[in-house]
Design an enzyme around this catalytic site. Sequence first.
Site, short mmCIF file in Angstrom:
data_model
loop_
_atom_site.label_atom_id
_atom_site.label_comp_id
_atom_site.label_asym_id
_atom_site.label_seq_id
_atom_site.Cartn_x
_atom_site.Cartn_y
_atom_site.Cartn_z
N HIS A 134 4.63 0.76 1.47
CA HIS A 134 6.23 1.29 1.70
C HIS A 134 7.18 0.11 1.23
CE1 HIS A 134 3.89 3.58 4.66
NE2 HIS A 134 4.93 4.52 4.68
N ASP B 220 6.49 4.51 -0.36
CA ASP B 220 7.25 5.40 0.35
C ASP B 220 8.52 4.72 0.92
OD1 ASP B 220 5.29 7.13 -0.37
OD2 ASP B 220 4.72 7.87 1.63
#
Length: 216
Positions: free
Chosen positions: A174, A27
Amino acid sequence: MNKNTYCKRKGIILRNDSKRFIALTFDDGPSPYTLEILKILKTLQVKATFFILGESLDKYPGILQAIVEDGHSVANHTMNHPDITQISRDVLLEEIHTLNTELKKSAVQDIRFFRPPYGAINEETYQILHELGIIPVLWDIDTNDWDLSQEDQIEDRVMDGIRGEKEYKIILMHDGGGPRERTVQALPRVIEKLKQKGYQFLTMPEYFYHVYNIKS
């Protein structure tokens, strides 16, 4: 939204498959860390899904092409990372459509998957996404790699997360949004340990086909 909730709403029966599946998802990118992650994925022959954040894409537009050229899947994570349960329908539509337009310019993919920032979703926002033909995706294992105060190893959190009877998992990591050196360092160990456990790595479209028997 977990898989059982999604399947109940869609009237989907999960496939009874004995294989072990992992969907690696990243992400908040792209960022310079994305390029390091791509090198690792290529070396270890693993495909992943990148939930792109519009404001990050604006800063590093060229990295999207590298993601696509390496055969990874891209998906929508909004333009500005709002809690979508706290914004109007019109703002949510703008967040999604603006980014989808930008992604389609380079990705040449059908952007079907969406991850709500913070994992925040409710009945109203689910219905909006459903009307758009967009599939919301959360996760089974949150590595908390964004939290640099945690002392335990990211790979240990992953291995704790795969315990249990379910043989298919979505992992949240991430590649943007802050310092991601620990994510980059942990990723090869995460992949190797999961391979040792017999997991097959899938992009999000592949995952939905193998787990839900949905072609997307």
